[in-house]
Design a protein around this motif. Sequence first.
Motif, PDB file in Angstrom:
ATOM      1  N   PHE A 360      94.130 -34.521 -60.311  1.00  0.00           N
ATOM      2  CA  PHE A 360      93.566 -35.874 -60.110  1.00  0.00           C
ATOM      3  C   PHE A 360      93.047 -35.975 -58.683  1.00  0.00           C
ATOM      4  CE2 PHE A 360      94.356 -40.495 -59.102  1.00  0.00           C
ATOM      5  CZ  PHE A 360      93.376 -41.001 -59.948  1.00  0.00           C
ATOM      6  N   TYR A 361      91.767 -36.370 -58.548  1.00  0.00           N
ATOM      7  CA  TYR A 361      91.066 -36.344 -57.256  1.00  0.00           C
ATOM      8  C   TYR A 361      90.420 -37.703 -57.044  1.00  0.00           C
ATOM      9  CZ  TYR A 361      88.097 -33.997 -53.673  1.00  0.00           C
ATOM     10  OH  TYR A 361      87.471 -33.572 -52.507  1.00  0.00           O
ATOM     11  N   LEU A 392      98.461 -31.235 -59.529  1.00  0.00           N
ATOM     12  CA  LEU A 392      97.831 -31.308 -58.206  1.00  0.00           C
ATOM     13  C   LEU A 392      97.202 -32.683 -58.020  1.00  0.00           C
ATOM     14  CD1 LEU A 392      95.822 -27.944 -57.991  1.00  0.00           C
ATOM     15  CD2 LEU A 392      98.013 -28.452 -56.928  1.00  0.00           C
ATOM     16  N   LEU A 393      97.246 -33.182 -56.773  1.00  0.00           N
ATOM     17  CA  LEU A 393      96.581 -34.430 -56.401  1.00  0.00           C
ATOM     18  C   LEU A 393      95.621 -34.139 -55.267  1.00  0.00           C
ATOM     19  CD1 LEU A 393      99.721 -36.771 -56.304  1.00  0.00           C
ATOM     20  CD2 LEU A 393      98.089 -36.520 -58.190  1.00  0.00           C
ATOM     21  N   GLY A 394      94.455 -34.790 -55.277  1.00  0.00           N
ATOM     22  CA  GLY A 394      93.499 -34.623 -54.189  1.00  0.00           C
ATOM     23  C   GLY A 394      93.072 -35.955 -53.625  1.00  0.00           C
ATOM     24  N   CYS A 417     103.927 -32.669 -56.822  1.00  0.00           N
ATOM     25  CA  CYS A 417     102.521 -32.235 -56.795  1.00  0.00           C
ATOM     26  C   CYS A 417     101.998 -32.167 -55.354  1.00  0.00           C
ATOM     27  CB  CYS A 417     101.639 -33.213 -57.569  1.00  0.00           C
ATOM     28  SG  CYS A 417     102.090 -33.392 -59.290  1.00  0.00           S
ATOM     29  N   PRO A 418     101.480 -31.016 -54.918  1.00  0.00           N
ATOM     30  CA  PRO A 418     100.823 -30.981 -53.600  1.00  0.00           C
ATOM     31  C   PRO A 418      99.690 -32.007 -53.525  1.00  0.00           C
ATOM     32  CG  PRO A 418     101.104 -28.762 -54.467  1.00  0.00           C
ATOM     33  CD  PRO A 418     101.469 -29.708 -55.578  1.00  0.00           C
ATOM     34  N   VAL A 419      99.573 -32.659 -52.362  1.00  0.00           N
ATOM     35  CA  VAL A 419      98.476 -33.594 -52.108  1.00  0.00           C
ATOM     36  C   VAL A 419      97.454 -32.880 -51.224  1.00  0.00           C
ATOM     37  CG1 VAL A 419      97.801 -35.780 -51.043  1.00  0.00           C
ATOM     38  CG2 VAL A 419      99.952 -35.629 -52.309  1.00  0.00           C
ATOM     39  N   LEU A 420      96.261 -32.694 -51.749  1.00  0.00           N
ATOM     40  CA  LEU A 420      95.222 -31.944 -51.052  1.00  0.00           C
ATOM     41  C   LEU A 420      94.288 -32.928 -50.350  1.00  0.00           C
ATOM     42  CD1 LEU A 420      94.546 -29.588 -54.076  1.00  0.00           C
ATOM     43  CD2 LEU A 420      96.123 -29.199 -52.170  1.00  0.00           C
ATOM     44  N   ASP A 421      94.463 -33.066 -49.045  1.00  0.00           N
ATOM     45  CA  ASP A 421      93.648 -33.973 -48.228  1.00  0.00           C
ATOM     46  C   ASP A 421      92.410 -33.194 -47.810  1.00  0.00           C
ATOM     47  OD1 ASP A 421      92.550 -35.687 -46.395  1.00  0.00           O
ATOM     48  OD2 ASP A 421      94.253 -35.695 -45.023  1.00  0.00           O
TER      49      ASP A 421
END
Length: 660
Positions: A360-361, A392-394, A417-421
């Motif tokens: 999810f982004y 995963l989260l973005g 879930c890793p948060v990808l900034d």
Amino acid sequence: MSAIESVLQENRVFPPPEALAKQATISGMAGYNALCAEAERDYEGFWARLGRENLHWSKPFSRVLDESNAPFYKWFDDGELNASYNCLDRNLENGNADKTAIIFETDDGKVTHISYRELHARVCRFANGLKSLGIAKGDRVVIYMPMSVEGVVAMQACARIGATHSVVFGGFSSKSLHERIVDVGAVAVITADEQMRGGKALPLKNIVDEALTLGGAEAVRKVIVYRRTGGQVAWQAGRDLWMHELADAQSAECPAVPVEAEHPLFILYTSGSTGKPKGVQHSTGGYLLWAKMTMLWTFDLKPHDVFWCTADIGWVTGHTYIAYGPLAAGATQVMFEGVPTYPDAGRFWEMIQRLKVTIFYTAPTAIRSLIKAAEADSKVHPRQYDLSSLRLLGSVGEPINPEAWMWYHTNIGGGRCPVLDTFWQTETGGHVITPLPGATPLVPGSCTLPLPGIAAAIVDETGQDVPNGNGGILVIKRPWPAMIRTIWGDPERFKKSYFPPELGGTLYLAGDGSIRDKDTGYFTIMGRIDDVLNVSGHRMGTMEIESALVANPIVAEAAVVGRPDDTTGEAICAFVVLKRARPNDEEAKQIATELRNWVGKEIGPIAKPKEIRFGDNLPKTRSGKIMRRLLRSLAKNEEITQDTSTLENPAILEQLKQAR
């Protein structure tokens, strides 16, 4: 000038989940470092390998990088390929023909699944339709459409025949649309009768008609209209035609036209805070390569994933992470027509639960507004939904403040879930600084490290490197394949804006202030350079003051700008949205005092806002971007003269005129 000071302290660290790291495309920091070392050892060889392994070339390239006319760099320029072939035909050849390419959900909840085979046929039919109208390689086509499969079909069809598309967000006014049609020299406009957002039908075709009456758009021969609502529209015989009638009469086979790698795939306008919009021109080969690589690296895409980027196709995020990247990588993706708060603010979470979304982004502004909604109404709190499918989260669009990061990580990602900034821009084509989910230990508020092959650095105003721990100007020191090629029709503005002579003319200027951690080397974005505040000789990034305000339990969202001040040079003006109703005058004074003291405690007295203004919301575009130029005008008590047609709620401006 002094360096930009960092006042934000963040010590929380979240290592990659072990199970995810084992199976990741880039596994562990050793995997990341190996790719970085390969790029360092043989820069051109690194990009050549990625280009050959990940794209289909109708004519293989022999030259990787041409720097002879810097900064107008060329990548793979003697090679030929087609973006639509790489997104669609390859998926028919590799076993993905019957895999779902797009799960499309309308504003009112109707869901359609489109396979790669079906999408290929729809694109071919429409591409043949465009060809039948005389539209050919090198022509420019403006696309002004709702979030829809038809929007992606239009983009892919243009790419298939070598026409260059320029998508204009469906919230722009007729004047803004007119400027872009004229500047790009469009021969056709593809639009819809209306678009549906939050249960309301909003006109598109009428706005196109108005734009075409403003003069200078005589090159437009055809207006092609997608029938979305069946709403009444004016019709000009000979010029206007229905998209379905044009496509239905065509063959479902349309050979993809090979184009040079440097052929402009699209031109996308960035409005900027002042002056004429800039037409950012992107190539076909280099852009498409990076769109695919970042899908595989940043999102660690697997065959079973259901990927959802909530952006609109009118913005670069919708180009790279809806229209091109996911399709080039063979993904199944969700596309959503509506808004996150209709029929209620649980819409995103309900869709994730029902459609089993795994990646999810979305944007920090969306996250912060949904935090406010969840605090106000427990029925739409994410804990009411089963979000266990997520892995995963973005985050995209602007720096995400640590408190919003933590809420996202805890409430949406369940702490697993890793948060990808992800840091990137319209001009960079795709992610440039971002965590990798199976490799990078995460720090809330930091976009962490550059992707392999991206030579990001922080310099002072003369272009000299600053030591880690000191704030400065974010630059990229070497060209990379997905970078902006020029500003359409204005090469001098391109050089001046992005490769300014005061930095030596060779460094790409991102326009953001940043700092690198002394120990980890992690990058933290501190806000746009033009958003740096100079208070009593201290230069501070706005993002850090905003983060301090949002860390207060009663604050949902905050935006900070500067205004001239006789005593301190610049005064800090904060615009704040509370998690409760907007306060009355008496309450507002008391809360403003509390928040000033809070910022003084979190950062220091120098960062206390001189003014705090409260609103039900911040002035945002319909895509969720905060319109900071409007806030700067409000802070200075200037009359608003800028275009406000993309504002979600213009009434907010009146609320924010009152200072506390």
